[in-house]
Design an enzyme around this catalytic site. Structure first.
Site, PDB file in Angstrom:
ATOM      1  N   ASN A  32       0.876  -1.176   0.000  1.00 35.37           N
ATOM      2  CA  ASN A  32       0.000   0.000   0.000  1.00 35.37           C
ATOM      3  C   ASN A  32       0.910   1.222   0.000  1.00 35.37           C
ATOM      4  O   ASN A  32       1.453   1.602   1.035  1.00 35.37           O
ATOM      5  CB  ASN A  32      -0.911  -0.017   1.232  1.00 35.37           C
ATOM      6  N   LYS A  51       3.468   0.978   3.088  1.00 34.10           N
ATOM      7  CA  LYS A  51       3.042  -0.066   4.022  1.00 34.10           C
ATOM      8  C   LYS A  51       3.129  -1.407   3.302  1.00 34.10           C
ATOM      9  O   LYS A  51       2.772  -1.502   2.127  1.00 34.10           O
ATOM     10  CB  LYS A  51       1.606   0.181   4.494  1.00 34.10           C
ATOM     11  N   ARG A  57      -2.976  -2.288  -3.057  1.00 32.51           N
ATOM     12  CA  ARG A  57      -4.138  -1.441  -2.887  1.00 32.51           C
ATOM     13  C   ARG A  57      -4.053  -0.328  -3.925  1.00 32.51           C
ATOM     14  O   ARG A  57      -3.067   0.394  -4.001  1.00 32.51           O
ATOM     15  CB  ARG A  57      -4.165  -0.818  -1.490  1.00 32.51           C
ATOM     16  N   LEU A  62     -13.467   5.010  10.581  1.00 35.49           N
ATOM     17  CA  LEU A  62     -13.031   6.307  11.092  1.00 35.49           C
ATOM     18  C   LEU A  62     -11.535   6.273  11.376  1.00 35.49           C
ATOM     19  O   LEU A  62     -11.081   5.608  12.311  1.00 35.49           O
ATOM     20  CB  LEU A  62     -13.806   6.666  12.368  1.00 35.49           C
ATOM     21  N   GLY A  63     -10.789   6.986  10.558  1.00 28.78           N
ATOM     22  CA  GLY A  63      -9.351   7.100  10.743  1.00 28.78           C
ATOM     23  C   GLY A  63      -8.907   8.446  10.231  1.00 28.78           C
ATOM     24  O   GLY A  63      -9.699   9.392  10.176  1.00 28.78           O
ATOM     25  N   GLY A 102      -8.294   9.038   7.212  1.00 29.79           N
ATOM     26  CA  GLY A 102      -9.318   9.093   6.182  1.00 29.79           C
ATOM     27  C   GLY A 102     -10.563   8.467   6.789  1.00 29.79           C
ATOM     28  O   GLY A 102     -10.455   7.471   7.503  1.00 29.79           O
ATOM     29  N   ASP A 142      -4.331  14.681  14.281  1.00 30.30           N
ATOM     30  CA  ASP A 142      -4.370  13.455  15.081  1.00 30.30           C
ATOM     31  C   ASP A 142      -5.437  13.580  16.162  1.00 30.30           C
ATOM     32  O   ASP A 142      -5.326  14.428  17.052  1.00 30.30           O
ATOM     33  CB  ASP A 142      -2.995  13.206  15.706  1.00 30.30           C
ATOM     34  N   GLY A 175      -8.567   3.333  12.592  1.00 31.03           N
ATOM     35  CA  GLY A 175      -7.813   3.858  13.727  1.00 31.03           C
ATOM     36  C   GLY A 175      -8.627   4.470  14.851  1.00 31.03           C
ATOM     37  O   GLY A 175      -8.546   4.050  16.012  1.00 31.03           O
ATOM     38  N   GLY A 188     -12.016   4.562  15.039  1.00 34.39           N
ATOM     39  CA  GLY A 188     -13.134   3.676  15.344  1.00 34.39           C
ATOM     40  C   GLY A 188     -12.753   2.524  16.256  1.00 34.39           C
ATOM     41  O   GLY A 188     -13.535   2.125  17.127  1.00 34.39           O
ATOM     42  N   GLU A 189     -11.542   1.989  16.076  1.00 33.12           N
ATOM     43  CA  GLU A 189     -11.098   0.846  16.873  1.00 33.12           C
ATOM     44  C   GLU A 189     -10.505   1.251  18.214  1.00 33.12           C
ATOM     45  O   GLU A 189     -10.562   0.478  19.177  1.00 33.12           O
ATOM     46  CB  GLU A 189     -10.062   0.038  16.092  1.00 33.12           C
ATOM     47  N   GLU A 234      -7.551  -4.723   5.720  1.00 35.02           N
ATOM     48  CA  GLU A 234      -7.511  -4.540   4.267  1.00 35.02           C
ATOM     49  C   GLU A 234      -6.405  -5.374   3.627  1.00 35.02           C
ATOM     50  O   GLU A 234      -6.570  -5.882   2.511  1.00 35.02           O
ATOM     51  CB  GLU A 234      -7.307  -3.058   3.949  1.00 35.02           C
TER      52      GLU A 234
END
Length: 402
Positions: A10, A17, A95, A211-212, A214, A285, A330, A332-333, A381
């Site tokens: 990615n 990544k 990706r 939710l991250g 992006g 952030d 990120g 969201g978790e 992903e």
């Protein structure tokens, strides 16, 4: 096949990544290594961990060593070959953010495919060029290795046409101006794992909040994408780290006609200077903003929650009700605070938060009497790309994985 591996890549503008999965069968792809190189071209920094999260590499590199994505791939490739010298590289999965109208499924990359994907660069100018640069770099170094492009837009091709239209003259729709939706590989993974994680809602009406840095949301009905918040580009929908989310087009006309912004300046503003960073003036952030006592930092957080809740309401209307809400990526978790604020504002939907479960980031974070269940499910992903890559290569060979 037991010593075969799949490399998943990615590539971003200044980051690379990568993950390595071992091929142990059609469904069994255990993670071997996961890593990331940040600061390519400025301050390159490589971190690599194994499947147990043990740090294998953590080192600074010189700018000349990793001036480009191609340089980064050369360095990472050399390290992987040394580390995994008894393994055979089966294929590389990438990706690719934009598949346009042409690519609705993963595809084996050849010269024609690469040319078609280059035509889509204007639709994702900050993502697509770097995704393709990684494909070219690996193709130049190891042309015998098959490469597979997996698209963030493909999962959303199940949208009804009405969800993809803009109210513009029809010729623009025919030329490709439409809602595409993004983060599709993430949503596809969630849809795939829901029957195991939350079988009671897997075939129902689910809103997934990716939710991250992006961020977007997707409405699932029986595991299929019905609508999503990102549209023609990854700029639309909810506010993000440096992107504004939904914006009145009149603002853009004003910025061009009255403020004199050029196309390039507008692109920089929308992709790199807006969102949480633009509102707060402090950071993109969410962790830093939640810790800050600055009023604008708190305002940025409130704005993020407000517009996420607003989009949940819109998608609930599209679905005709909601059976479950899933948080992933990120923020969201990893942010119980943001999840709690969003769900409390969604109480009218019939969702009730189990505060202790949410603080622990349990899989299910709604109370037992909640009419709508709420979940935290880590996305993957990279595994989705590896599975697509293996399936496509095997289908082309007409064989089976041993």
């Amino acid at each position: 096949m037991s010593n075969s591996i799949i490399l998943v890549v990615n590539a971003g503008s200044s980051s690379l990544k990568f993950s390595v999965f071992r091929v142990n069968g059609a469904e069994n792809l255990p993670l071997v290594i996961r890593g990331q190189m940040d600061g390519i071209g400025t301050r390159p920094y490589l971190k690599v961990r194994d499947a147990n999260e043990t740090m294998l590499v953590e080192s600074d590199l010189t700018t000349s060593e990793a001036a480009t994505v191609g340089d980064a791939i050369t360095l990472v490739g050399a390290w992987l070959r040394e580390r995994l010298q008894h393994e055979s590289l089966f294929a590389v999965g990438h990706r690719v953010v934009h598949g346009g109208t042409q690519f609705s499924h993963p595809v084996l990359v050849d010269r024609e495919v690469l040319m078609a994907l280059e035509q889509l660069i204007p639709l994702a100018p900050l993502h697509q060029p770097h995704n393709l640069a990684a494909i070219r770099a690996i193709g130049e170094r190891q042309p015998q290795i098959p490469q597979v492009a997996c698209f963030d837009t493909a999962f959303h091709r199940t949208h009804p046409q009405i969800a993809d239209l803009y109210a513009l003259p029809w010729k623009y729709y025919e030329s490709g101006v439409r809602h595409y939706g993004f983060h599709g590989l993430s949503y596809e993974y969630i849809a795939l794992i829901l029957p195991k994680m939350a079988p009671e809602i897997a075939n129902g009406r689910v809103i997934v909040a990716h939710l991250g840095s992006g961020a977007s949301l997707c409405a699932l009905r029986a595991g299929k994408s019905i609508d999503s918040t990102m549209g023609f580009s990854p700029l639309d929908g909810v506010p993000m780290g440096t992107r504004p989310g939904a914006l009145d087009p009149g603002v853009l006309l004003y910025l061009v006609n009255q403020c004199g912004l050029s196309g390039g300046e507008l692109e920089t503003l929308l992709y790199k200077e807006s969102g949480l960073l633009g509102l707060s003036g402090i950071s993109n952030d969410m962790r830093i903003l939640l810790e800050s006592q600055e009023s604008r930092a708190q305002l940025a957080v409130e704005y993020f929650v407000h517009y996420t809740v607003k989009q949940i309401g819109a998608l609930a209307a599209v679905l005709g009700g909601v059976d479950g809400i899933v948080f992933t990526a990120g923020i969201g978790e990893h942010s119980p605070v943001i999840r709690a604020r969003i769900l409390q504002a969604c109480a009218w939907l019939g969702v009730s938060v189990d505060t202790a479960a949410n603080e622990r980031s349990d899989s299910c974070i709604s109370s037992t009497d909640s009419k709508v269940s709420a979940w935290v499910i880590p996305t993957n992903e990279e595994l989705m790309i590896a599975r697509h890559t293996l399936a496509l290569i095997n289908s082309r060979k007409g064989g089976h994985v041993e």
